[in-house]
Design a protein around this motif. Sequence first.
Motif, mmCIF file in Angstrom:
data_model
loop_
_atom_site.group_PDB
_atom_site.id
_atom_site.type_symbol
_atom_site.label_atom_id
_atom_site.label_comp_id
_atom_site.label_asym_id
_atom_site.label_seq_id
_atom_site.Cartn_x
_atom_site.Cartn_y
_atom_site.Cartn_z
ATOM 1 N N GLU A 27 39.186 38.077 35.515
ATOM 2 C CA GLU A 27 38.071 38.990 35.821
ATOM 3 C C GLU A 27 37.090 38.324 36.789
ATOM 4 O O GLU A 27 36.619 38.966 37.726
ATOM 5 C CB GLU A 27 37.343 39.401 34.538
ATOM 6 N N ASN A 28 36.803 37.063 36.571
ATOM 7 C CA ASN A 28 35.892 36.327 37.448
ATOM 8 C C ASN A 28 36.489 36.186 38.846
ATOM 9 O O ASN A 28 35.794 36.331 39.853
ATOM 10 C CB ASN A 28 35.578 34.952 36.853
ATOM 11 N N MET A 30 38.575 38.218 40.268
ATOM 12 C CA MET A 30 38.532 39.532 40.933
ATOM 13 C C MET A 30 37.171 39.791 41.571
ATOM 14 O O MET A 30 37.078 40.496 42.564
ATOM 15 C CB MET A 30 38.836 40.663 39.933
ATOM 16 N N LYS A 31 36.140 39.208 41.018
ATOM 17 C CA LYS A 31 34.788 39.457 41.527
ATOM 18 C C LYS A 31 34.326 38.404 42.535
ATOM 19 O O LYS A 31 33.634 38.725 43.494
ATOM 20 C CB LYS A 31 33.794 39.503 40.362
ATOM 21 N N ARG A 32 34.692 37.138 42.299
ATOM 22 C CA ARG A 32 34.100 36.066 43.104
ATOM 23 C C ARG A 32 35.093 35.165 43.814
ATOM 24 O O ARG A 32 34.682 34.200 44.431
ATOM 25 C CB ARG A 32 33.216 35.202 42.199
ATOM 26 N N ARG A 38 41.388 37.420 45.039
ATOM 27 C CA ARG A 38 40.911 38.670 44.445
ATOM 28 C C ARG A 38 42.005 39.724 44.444
ATOM 29 O O ARG A 38 42.234 40.402 43.436
ATOM 30 C CB ARG A 38 39.680 39.192 45.205
ATOM 31 N N MET A 59 39.650 49.278 42.386
ATOM 32 C CA MET A 59 39.070 48.236 43.237
ATOM 33 C C MET A 59 39.977 47.951 44.435
ATOM 34 O O MET A 59 39.492 47.805 45.558
ATOM 35 C CB MET A 59 38.836 46.959 42.424
#
Length: 146
Positions: A27-28, A30-32, A38, A59
């Motif tokens: 999850e991290n 995918m965001k950062r 990602r 997304m």
Amino acid sequence: IYSHEVSLSRQSAGGASYSEKDEKWVENTMKRGTLKDRVAAMSVVVGMDCMHKLYALDMLLDLAGCGVGGAEMGSVPNSRVGQMASEALSDLFVNTLVPNDRKLISLENRPLYLYEGDRTLSPRVLLLWRYEEMIKLRYASYLSRY
């Protein structure tokens, strides 16, 4: 029904093949993470459990510039971002999300009228039919762009 299914999946994720720590890392990422990481993380999430993590598919669609509603819909992505996301989406649709032996069927084309009155339909079947319709909408959005 769909929201209930997603919440049940989150509650029962303790017995999954990957740990909560792994899920937080993905999850991290995918965001950062970097763009490549990602896209890869979103692809893994969609491939492992798309029914319960449809947001990851959304997304990817947003990155490719073919989101299903919202502010990102129709926006022109950076060509590199769009290309990476569209390649990942193509692979997911062909190999994971779309059945090989038939077309996707929308909910309005399902024989719901047969289940009026005394006959009932399992909520699980309704959920799967709705999920198929949601995939069909996203696939149509992807095809209209690419």
